[in-house]
Write a protein that holds these residues in place. Structure first.
Motif, PDB file in Angstrom:
ATOM      1  N   LEU A 108       0.750  -1.157   0.030  1.00 58.26           N
ATOM      2  CA  LEU A 108       0.080  -0.067  -0.087  1.00 58.26           C
ATOM      3  C   LEU A 108       0.761   1.283   0.223  1.00 58.26           C
ATOM      4  O   LEU A 108       2.042   1.229   0.495  1.00 58.26           O
ATOM      5  N   SER A 109       0.356   2.269  -0.425  1.00 52.91           N
ATOM      6  CA  SER A 109       1.117   3.471  -0.350  1.00 52.91           C
ATOM      7  C   SER A 109       0.968   3.918   1.208  1.00 52.91           C
ATOM      8  O   SER A 109       0.346   3.191   2.067  1.00 52.91           O
ATOM      9  N   LYS A 110       1.996   4.639   1.585  1.00 49.66           N
ATOM     10  CA  LYS A 110       2.167   5.248   2.993  1.00 49.66           C
ATOM     11  C   LYS A 110       0.793   5.878   3.580  1.00 49.66           C
ATOM     12  O   LYS A 110       0.357   5.441   4.649  1.00 49.66           O
ATOM     13  N   GLU A 111       0.178   6.466   2.645  1.00 51.65           N
ATOM     14  CA  GLU A 111      -1.083   7.162   3.113  1.00 51.65           C
ATOM     15  C   GLU A 111      -1.902   6.027   3.338  1.00 51.65           C
ATOM     16  O   GLU A 111      -3.067   6.106   4.815  1.00 51.65           O
ATOM     17  N   ASN A 112      -2.396   5.008   2.666  1.00 49.37           N
ATOM     18  CA  ASN A 112      -3.193   4.087   2.711  1.00 49.37           C
ATOM     19  C   ASN A 112      -2.892   3.115   3.812  1.00 49.37           C
ATOM     20  O   ASN A 112      -3.839   2.762   4.716  1.00 49.37           O
ATOM     21  N   PHE A 113      -1.771   2.949   4.137  1.00 50.03           N
ATOM     22  CA  PHE A 113      -1.108   1.935   5.254  1.00 50.03           C
ATOM     23  C   PHE A 113      -1.384   2.704   6.352  1.00 50.03           C
ATOM     24  O   PHE A 113      -1.946   2.150   7.495  1.00 50.03           O
ATOM     25  N   GLU A 114      -1.217   3.904   6.590  1.00 55.72           N
ATOM     26  CA  GLU A 114      -1.674   4.791   7.779  1.00 55.72           C
ATOM     27  C   GLU A 114      -2.980   4.657   8.027  1.00 55.72           C
ATOM     28  O   GLU A 114      -3.569   4.442   9.128  1.00 55.72           O
ATOM     29  N   LYS A 115      -3.904   4.848   7.045  1.00 58.74           N
ATOM     30  CA  LYS A 115      -5.258   4.878   7.104  1.00 58.74           C
ATOM     31  C   LYS A 115      -5.637   3.331   7.409  1.00 58.74           C
ATOM     32  O   LYS A 115      -6.611   3.040   8.614  1.00 58.74           O
ATOM     33  N   PHE A 116      -4.988   2.283   7.068  1.00 54.41           N
ATOM     34  CA  PHE A 116      -5.363   0.935   7.489  1.00 54.41           C
ATOM     35  C   PHE A 116      -4.923   0.632   8.970  1.00 54.41           C
ATOM     36  O   PHE A 116      -5.856   0.238   9.662  1.00 54.41           O
ATOM     37  N   GLU A 117      -3.750   1.199   9.572  1.00 55.16           N
ATOM     38  CA  GLU A 117      -3.484   1.085  10.899  1.00 55.16           C
ATOM     39  C   GLU A 117      -4.514   1.889  11.777  1.00 55.16           C
ATOM     40  O   GLU A 117      -4.860   1.489  12.875  1.00 55.16           O
ATOM     41  N   SER A 118      -4.987   2.915  11.253  1.00 51.54           N
ATOM     42  CA  SER A 118      -5.882   3.639  12.132  1.00 51.54           C
ATOM     43  C   SER A 118      -7.189   3.201  12.366  1.00 51.54           C
ATOM     44  O   SER A 118      -7.827   3.194  13.191  1.00 51.54           O
ATOM     45  N   LEU A 119      -7.623   2.135  11.400  1.00 49.21           N
ATOM     46  CA  LEU A 119      -8.787   1.397  11.486  1.00 49.21           C
ATOM     47  C   LEU A 119      -8.580   0.005  11.914  1.00 49.21           C
ATOM     48  O   LEU A 119      -9.633  -0.711  12.074  1.00 49.21           O
TER      49      LEU A 119
END
Length: 173
Positions: free
Chosen positions: A83-94
């Protein structure tokens, strides 16, 4: 269609009767396995669901689900998607959010080999769909003529699942 409880096979390696569809998968994304052993601890962070390499490559583990021909249940292969860094961070936040299915799917690149049948599976366009209750995301491969994408849309035979089981569990080639 037959009831999943009827799926059973005798393993040619151990002669045991196995009941139910096995769930198989990879413990890390492909890139992880290319890193020299002496550098793994310094360059990677790996959990059962996420992997970060060199603080620039981000991966999540999901389920590549393939219909099992002649059965109601699916064959699930634990695979990795970058994933992109942005999507990875979104995944982690969820990650710990119980109700997360309604979030937008995320684009990524398939990052697992599916041995012993498919070794050229690196970088197939993929979408991960979050699911509720901590269930790993569903991996949807881009519909193409790639054999793995066709398998996901058309299904896998019991014989192929048995061969994969024998490969992953017993190392039979």
């Amino acid at each position: 269609m037959s009831d999943i409880s009827t799926f059973k096979f005798t393993c040619s390696c151990c002669d045991e009767i196995h009941r139910g569809v096995p769930n198989l998968g990879s413990n890390a994304p492909n890139y992880y396995f290319s890193i020299p052993d002496e550098e793994i601890k310094k360059r990677t962070f790996l959990t059962s669901d996420t992997c970060v390499i060199d603080d620039v490559h981000f991966f999540v583990r999901g389920c590549l689900e393939i219909p099992l021909i002649g059965h109601e249940e699916v064959f699930s292969f634990g695979a990795w998607v970058s994933l992109s860094k942005e999507n990875f961070e979104k995944f982690e936040s969820l990650y710990d959010v119980k109700e997360r299915r309604d979030n937008e799917p995320m684009f990524g690149w398939f990052s697992s080999w599916v041995w012993p049948f498919y070794t050229d599976t690196e970088n197939i366009k993929s979408i991960i769909h979050l699911r509720n209750d901590g269930i790993r995301p569903y991996i949807e491969l881009e519909p193409t003529e790639h054999p793995l994408a066709l398998l996901q849309s058309e299904g896998i035979s019991s014989e192929q699942v048995i061969k994969m089981y024998e490969y992953y569990v017993h190392g039979k080639k």
